[in-house]
Design an enzyme around this catalytic site. Structure first.
Site, PDB file in Angstrom:
ATOM      1  N   GLU A 145      -4.593   5.800  -2.790  1.00 37.87           N
ATOM      2  CA  GLU A 145      -5.384   5.699  -1.590  1.00 37.87           C
ATOM      3  C   GLU A 145      -6.547   7.081  -1.363  1.00 37.87           C
ATOM      4  O   GLU A 145      -5.779   8.012  -1.604  1.00 37.87           O
ATOM      5  CB  GLU A 145      -4.408   5.524  -0.379  1.00 37.87           C
ATOM      6  CG  GLU A 145      -3.549   4.631  -0.296  1.00 37.87           C
ATOM      7  CD  GLU A 145      -2.670   4.644   0.798  1.00 37.87           C
ATOM      8  OE1 GLU A 145      -2.943   5.458   1.935  1.00 37.87           O
ATOM      9  OE2 GLU A 145      -1.606   3.624   0.964  1.00 37.87           O
ATOM     10  N   GLU A 147      -8.977  -2.031   3.079  1.00 32.72           N
ATOM     11  CA  GLU A 147      -8.084  -2.084   4.350  1.00 32.72           C
ATOM     12  C   GLU A 147      -8.509  -1.914   5.940  1.00 32.72           C
ATOM     13  O   GLU A 147      -8.822  -0.686   5.915  1.00 32.72           O
ATOM     14  CB  GLU A 147      -6.632  -1.453   3.989  1.00 32.72           C
ATOM     15  CG  GLU A 147      -5.773  -1.782   5.157  1.00 32.72           C
ATOM     16  CD  GLU A 147      -4.184  -1.413   4.827  1.00 32.72           C
ATOM     17  OE1 GLU A 147      -3.746  -0.853   3.712  1.00 32.72           O
ATOM     18  OE2 GLU A 147      -3.344  -1.465   5.706  1.00 32.72           O
TER      19      GLU A 147
HETATM   20  O1  KIV Z   1       1.363  -1.119   0.013  1.00 33.73           O
HETATM   21  C1  KIV Z   1       0.889  -2.078   0.160  1.00 33.73           C
HETATM   22  O2  KIV Z   1       1.334  -2.970   0.395  1.00 33.73           O
HETATM   23  C2  KIV Z   1      -0.554  -2.062   0.093  1.00 33.73           C
HETATM   24  C3  KIV Z   1      -1.491  -3.459   0.444  1.00 33.73           C
HETATM   25  C4  KIV Z   1      -1.400  -3.521   2.056  1.00 33.73           C
HETATM   26  C5  KIV Z   1      -2.616  -3.559  -0.001  1.00 33.73           C
HETATM   27  O3  KIV Z   1      -1.309  -1.241  -0.059  1.00 33.73           O
END
Ligand code: KIV
Length: 292
Positions: A134, A201
């Site tokens: 991320e 997201e």
């Molecule tokens: O951790 C997760 O499930 C994710 C998704 C929401 C893309 O990053």
């Protein structure tokens, strides 16, 4: 003719294995930009991976397992040990989808060397094909470092739940002009650094659309846009396992009440002694001998 069997230590399977389908590849996913939308779901267990695999292009072992599996309130306390254990299970349960595993909070942000060590451990211990991280431009050098050393990276921009303490909430991002421009430039930086795909997201729809048009890799939306190159949902959300359904989730089933009803039926059968029945026991004649 003799066949050599070797033990694949990452997946603990003897190879060659029965392979009903050939597994998709990271370059194949990267080439899917602008084509038929990519299908991704999260998976955390081998059995769920078996059930989802044939329908998906990618299975994501998301750090959402913190909430979904471990009952944590955020993803911040998820560990590399958790990701490795569940990642290995999902790889064992799948033959077709590309499996990507989240690097958890604190295991990659310090710099390329730390990220490489974490990602290499995940690939080695799980047999997965890629890791997800991320963040935006601040991570670009790290993404490039890993990609140049053979570790495929999926990016994740917009709402980044590992930063929840800094963000202060899970609301949609990109509402102000400044934030819109910042997330768009973050997405470009991660794509230019070599990410093969990118989760977008929790952003306003025009931003997800603009990112998809601007970056060369496929975008995979969650609370994004139908214009994204693919979609992802947390599997337990999609199956209706939780009462709370965020706006971006569509429930394709309503499993929680069905599980509740099954558990109630089981409890009733145990308490009234109708379970186990004769057919469910060992060493009990099913059809008593006549005259016996
Ligand atoms: O951790 C997760 O499930 C994710 C998704 C929401 C893309 O990053």
């Amino acid at each position: 003719m003799s066949t050599t069997f070797t033990l694949d230590t990452a997946t603990s399977r003897a190879t060659p294995t029965p392979a009903p389908m050939k597994r998709l590849t990271v370059p194949g996913i990267a080439r899917a930009k602008g084509g038929t939308p990519l299908v991704m779901l999260t998976a955390y267990t081998a059995r769920m991976a078996q059930l989802l695999d044939a329908h998906c292009d990618l299975l994501l072992v998301g750090d959402s397992l913190g909430q979904v599996i471990y009952g944590l309130d955020t993803t911040v306390r998820v560990t590399l040990d958790m990701m490795c254990a569940h990642g290995a299970a999902v790889v064992r349960g799948s033959y077709h989808s590309v499996v990507a595993v989240d690097l958890p909070f604190g295991t990659y942000e310090a710099g390329p060397a730390a990220a490489f060590a974490s990602a290499a451990r995940v690939l080695r211990e799980t047999g997965c094909a890629a890791v997800k991280m991320e963040g935006g431009a601040v991570l670009a050098d790290t993404v490039r470092f890993l990609v140049e050393r053979g570790i495929p990276v999926m990016g994740h921009v917009g709402l980044t739940p590992q930063a929840i303490n800094a963000l202060g909430g899970y609301g949609a991002r990109g509402k102000s002009d400044a934030e819109f421009a910042k997330i768009l430039s973050d997405a470009k930086a991660i794509a230019d650094a070599g990410a093969f795909a990118m989760v977008v997201e929790g952003v306003v729809e025009p931003l997800a659309r603009a990112i998809t048009e601007a970056v060369k890799c496929p975008t995979i939306g969650i609370g994004g846009s139908p214009a994204c190159d693919g979609q992802v949902l947390v599997v337990d959300d999609m199956l209706g396992m939780f009462e709370r359904t965020p706006r971006f989730v569509r429930r394709f089933d309503d499993l929680a009440p069905r599980i509740d009803a099954a558990a109630a039926a089981y409890a009733g059968a145990v308490r009234d002694r109708s379970f186990p029945a004769a057919a469910e026991l060992y060493g009990v004649p099913q059809h008593p001998v006549a005259g016996g």
